[in-house]
Design an enzyme around this catalytic site. Structure first.
Site: not given
Ligand code: ITT
Length: 186
Positions: A9-10, A13, A66-67, A143, A145
C-alpha cells in the site's frame, strides 16, 4: 527487461524498490493494495502470514516487504508494530518516550518475502543501525525518516535523496540480497 510485482500500500517503499532495481534492468510493477497483516511474533512470521493470504488471490511471482524500527532503550519496540505506532503516537510520541534518554540506538529492518512461479518462498533481510535524533530533521522520505540518523552519517534519512538513502538503508541491503539471488538463479 525483467519485471517483478511488488504488493504494497506504500508508494515510498515502491519508489525505493524501483530505484534499487533499475541498475539491474528490472522494472517493479506496483500492485497497490492493502492486505490484512496478520501479526506474528517477528517480521518473518508477518511475511509468511501475509504471503499465505495473498497467494490465493495473486498468482506468483510477486514479493512483499515488512519493515520497522527497533529502539534499543524501548526493548526494541515498535518493531513489527511500527506502522501502527507511526499512525497513533507518531514521531512526537517516540521522541517523548526518549525524552532525556542518552541511549538513542535504533535499528531499521527490511524483510522481503518473494514467492516464485513454483510457489517457493525466499526471505531476504536488511538492517541498518543508527540513532534517534532529538527532534525531526528533513523533509524527504517517509515514516520515521526524519528521526533516524544511520551510523557513520550526520544526516537523517529524510535529509537524503532517495539515491543516497538507497546506498545505505535497511531496504538497500534487502534489495542487494534479493538481487544477488535473482541474478544467481537466472
Ligand atoms: P505495506 O502495505 O507494504 O505493508 P506499510 O506502510 O503498512 O506498507 P509496514 O507494514 O512494513 O508498511 O510498516 C512499516 C512501517 O515502518 C511504515 O509504516 C513506516 O512508518 C516505517 N518504515 C518502514 N521503512 C521505513 C523507512 O525506510 N523509512 C521510514 N519509515 C519506515
Amino acid at each position: 527487461m525483467k519485471s517483478l510485482i511488488f504488493v504494497s500500500s506504500n508508494d515510498h517503499k515502491y519508489n525505493e524498490f524501483r530505484d534499487g532495481f533499475k541498475t539491474h534492468n528490472i522494472s517493479i510493477i506496483h500492485m497497490k493494495r492493502e492486505y490484512p497483516e496478520i501479526q506474528g511474533r517477528n517480521h518473518n512470521e508477518v511475511i509468511i502470514n501475509s504471503i499465505g493470504g495473498l497467494i490465493s488471490v495473486i498468482e506468483p511471482p510477486f514479493f512483499v516487504e515488512d519493515s520497522g524500527i527497533e529502539v534499543q532503550y524501548l526493548e526494541n519496540f515498535p518493531s513489527i508494530y511500527s506502522s501502527y505506532v507511526f499512525k497513533t503516537i507518531g514521531l512526537k510520541g517516540i521522541l517523548n518516550l526518549l525524552k532525556d534518554v542518552e541511549n538513542r540506538s535504533a535499528t531499521f529492518k527490511s524483510i522481503v518475502g518473494y514467492v516464485d512461479e513454483n510457489y517457493t518462498i525466499k526471505i531476504f533481510e536488511g538492517k541498518t543501525e543508527g540513532e534517534i535524533t532529538l527532534s525531526p530533521r528533513g523533509t524527504g522520505g517517509f515514516g520515521y525518516d526524519p528521526i533516524f540518523v544511520p551510523k557513520d552519517s550526520t544526516h537523517t534519512y529524510a535529509e537524503m535523496t532517495i539515491e543516497q538513502k538507497n546506498r545505505i538503508s535497511h531496504r538497500a541491503k534487502s534489495i542487494k540480497q534479493f538481487l544477488s539471488y535473482l541474478t544467481g538463479t537466472e
